[in-house]
Design a protein around this motif. Structure first.
Motif, PDB file in Angstrom:
ATOM      1  N   TYR A 239       0.088  68.134  65.270  1.00 37.60           N
ATOM      2  CA  TYR A 239      -0.353  66.781  65.599  1.00 37.60           C
ATOM      3  C   TYR A 239      -0.411  66.570  67.114  1.00 37.60           C
ATOM      4  O   TYR A 239      -1.440  66.150  67.661  1.00 37.60           O
ATOM      5  N   ALA A 240       0.683  66.860  67.813  1.00 35.68           N
ATOM      6  CA  ALA A 240       0.705  66.641  69.258  1.00 35.68           C
ATOM      7  C   ALA A 240      -0.320  67.509  69.968  1.00 35.68           C
ATOM      8  O   ALA A 240      -0.986  67.064  70.903  1.00 35.68           O
ATOM      9  N   SER A 241      -0.461  68.743  69.528  1.00 35.02           N
ATOM     10  CA  SER A 241      -1.450  69.632  70.142  1.00 35.02           C
ATOM     11  C   SER A 241      -2.857  69.104  69.945  1.00 35.02           C
ATOM     12  O   SER A 241      -3.698  69.172  70.851  1.00 35.02           O
ATOM     13  N   ALA A 242      -3.135  68.565  68.763  1.00 31.98           N
ATOM     14  CA  ALA A 242      -4.451  68.000  68.498  1.00 31.98           C
ATOM     15  C   ALA A 242      -4.699  66.764  69.357  1.00 31.98           C
ATOM     16  O   ALA A 242      -5.814  66.556  69.861  1.00 31.98           O
ATOM     17  N   LEU A 243      -3.680  65.934  69.546  1.00 31.18           N
ATOM     18  CA  LEU A 243      -3.829  64.776  70.426  1.00 31.18           C
ATOM     19  C   LEU A 243      -4.116  65.231  71.854  1.00 31.18           C
ATOM     20  O   LEU A 243      -4.962  64.643  72.542  1.00 31.18           O
ATOM     21  N   ASP A 244      -3.431  66.275  72.286  1.00 28.56           N
ATOM     22  CA  ASP A 244      -3.713  66.838  73.611  1.00 28.56           C
ATOM     23  C   ASP A 244      -5.158  67.311  73.719  1.00 28.56           C
ATOM     24  O   ASP A 244      -5.767  67.251  74.790  1.00 28.56           O
ATOM     25  N   ALA A 245      -5.707  67.782  72.590  1.00 29.28           N
ATOM     26  CA  ALA A 245      -7.071  68.319  72.572  1.00 29.28           C
ATOM     27  C   ALA A 245      -8.129  67.245  72.372  1.00 29.28           C
ATOM     28  O   ALA A 245      -9.311  67.566  72.280  1.00 29.28           O
ATOM     29  N   GLY A 246      -7.722  65.988  72.286  1.00 27.11           N
ATOM     30  CA  GLY A 246      -8.688  64.907  72.192  1.00 27.11           C
ATOM     31  C   GLY A 246      -8.764  64.192  70.861  1.00 27.11           C
ATOM     32  O   GLY A 246      -9.657  63.361  70.653  1.00 27.11           O
ATOM     33  N   ALA A 247      -7.847  64.480  69.922  1.00 28.14           N
ATOM     34  CA  ALA A 247      -7.863  63.811  68.625  1.00 28.14           C
ATOM     35  C   ALA A 247      -7.680  62.308  68.777  1.00 28.14           C
ATOM     36  O   ALA A 247      -6.955  61.831  69.651  1.00 28.14           O
ATOM     37  N   SER A 248      -8.338  61.562  67.868  1.00 26.81           N
ATOM     38  CA  SER A 248      -8.152  60.113  67.812  1.00 26.81           C
ATOM     39  C   SER A 248      -6.868  59.752  67.074  1.00 26.81           C
ATOM     40  O   SER A 248      -6.388  58.618  67.161  1.00 26.81           O
ATOM     41  N   GLY A 249      -6.340  60.690  66.315  1.00 23.46           N
ATOM     42  CA  GLY A 249      -5.144  60.463  65.529  1.00 23.46           C
ATOM     43  C   GLY A 249      -5.034  61.532  64.470  1.00 23.46           C
ATOM     44  O   GLY A 249      -5.595  62.622  64.595  1.00 23.46           O
TER      45      GLY A 249
ATOM     46  N   LEU B 275       8.965  65.884  69.772  1.00 23.46           N
ATOM     47  CA  LEU B 275       9.129  65.217  68.484  1.00 23.46           C
ATOM     48  C   LEU B 275       8.359  65.951  67.395  1.00 23.46           C
ATOM     49  O   LEU B 275       8.846  66.120  66.276  1.00 23.46           O
ATOM     50  N   ASN B 276       7.152  66.380  67.711  1.00 23.79           N
ATOM     51  CA  ASN B 276       6.348  67.102  66.730  1.00 23.79           C
ATOM     52  C   ASN B 276       7.022  68.414  66.332  1.00 23.79           C
ATOM     53  O   ASN B 276       7.048  68.786  65.147  1.00 23.79           O
ATOM     54  N   ALA B 277       7.603  69.101  67.312  1.00 24.34           N
ATOM     55  CA  ALA B 277       8.284  70.368  67.018  1.00 24.34           C
ATOM     56  C   ALA B 277       9.434  70.156  66.032  1.00 24.34           C
ATOM     57  O   ALA B 277       9.695  71.011  65.173  1.00 24.34           O
ATOM     58  N   ALA B 278      10.087  69.003  66.130  1.00 24.58           N
ATOM     59  CA  ALA B 278      11.202  68.706  65.231  1.00 24.58           C
ATOM     60  C   ALA B 278      10.742  68.385  63.817  1.00 24.58           C
ATOM     61  O   ALA B 278      11.570  68.323  62.890  1.00 24.58           O
ATOM     62  N   LEU B 279       9.438  68.201  63.618  1.00 23.80           N
ATOM     63  CA  LEU B 279       8.894  67.864  62.302  1.00 23.80           C
ATOM     64  C   LEU B 279       8.248  69.048  61.593  1.00 23.80           C
ATOM     65  O   LEU B 279       7.856  68.930  60.430  1.00 23.80           O
TER      66      LEU B 279
END
Length: 289
Positions: free
Chosen positions: A188-198, A229-233
């Protein structure tokens, strides 16, 4: 659709019947914990195990109860069923339609493009593409997604491939105005870094507050914390998707007090050892400072 979407689990009672009262309660439960939009009748919702009439009832109930936008799953293997379901979802109050790639038979990318263009031309709702190759064995490739993004009624896509290279290519080809949503909670966090809307994350049924916090941290510019936080999930996400699937996800939800109900046959309940493991992973996810 922006932020954290919940591909809403569908509560069934122990006999397998649809439990609409629990569905209403579940909408309230996830919204109170930070869900930005709701996605009934997707893969995590067990949509393939529901009749068209049941899907309509689910979408109606969610649309009636939700304060957040509703992105309804309307895809079937064939066009006629899909356009009918999309029209019905519009009547039921959905804000947009999430349409899985046609499955069962293999299709060329050109065929997928033609399918979605025709649907977008005829649909009363905005269309979100949905590529989930782990389930369908069909992948909507980046070039096809980019081409489809040019259609005025194709407004976004859920990519559940887990392939970050492909995800980045889709974002580059489709542009910033296209709502590109990730469907794999571990990235999730990596995708947000890559430009994801969510994201539309199965994980968000179990710990919606944590999944939502990843998005909020990223939106606030705290990218490092979002990744932590994402890593913890990741282990919890693997447990409720790859390892124990929907029965495990619903067991973890029930143990948190969420009115998730039970999975439909042919799914079987997870054993006590699995439930203990899941409970431990949920506790770890919620205890991260």
């Amino acid at each position: 659709m922006h932020g954290t979407g919940v591909p809403l689990a569908t509560p069934f009672d122990e006999s397998g019947a649809l439990d609409e009262e629990s569905l209403s309660d579940l909408v309230e439960w996830v919204e109170a914990r930070g869900a930005d939009f709701l996605v009934p009748c997707g893969s995590t919702s067990e949509a393939p195990l529901m009749s068209p009439e049941e899907r309509t009832r689910v979408i109606e109930r969610v649309a009636d109860e939700a304060n957040a936008p509703v992105l309804a799953g309307t895809g079937y293997a064939g066009y006629a069923q899909t356009i009918a379901a999309t029209e019905t979802a519009a009547e039921a109050g959905a804000d947009a339609a999430l349409v899985v790639t046609p499955y069962y038979y293999p299709h060329a990318q050109s065929t997928l493009e033609s399918y979605y263009r025709r649907l977008a031309d005829e649909s009363p709702l905005p269309i979100y593409l949905y590529s989930v190759p782990p389930f369908t064995r069909v992948t909507l490739e980046p070039k096809a997604a980019g081409a489809l993004s040019e259609h005025e009624n194709v407004v976004g896509m859920k990519d559940s491939s887990g392939d970050m290279t492909a995800f980045q290519r889709i974002h580059t080809l489709a542009g910033d105005d296209f709502d590109l949503l990730v469907g794999a909670g571990s990235v999730y966090a990596s995708a947000l870094d890559a430009g994801a809307s969510g994201g539309i994350l199965a994980l968000a049924n179990v710990v919606p507050e944590r999944a939502s916090e990843v998005y909020r941290r990223h939106a606030a510019g705290d990218d490092d914390r979002a990744r932590e936080l994402n890593a913890a999930l990741v282990e919890l996400n693997r447990a409720v998707t790859e390892r124990y699937g929907i029965p495990g996800l619903k067991a973890a939800m029930r143990d948190r007090g969420a009115p998730a109900g039970y999975a439909r046959a042919p799914f079987e309940r997870v054993d006590e050892a699995a439930r203990d493991e899941l409970n431990g992973l949920v506790e770890e996810a919620l205890s991260v400072e």
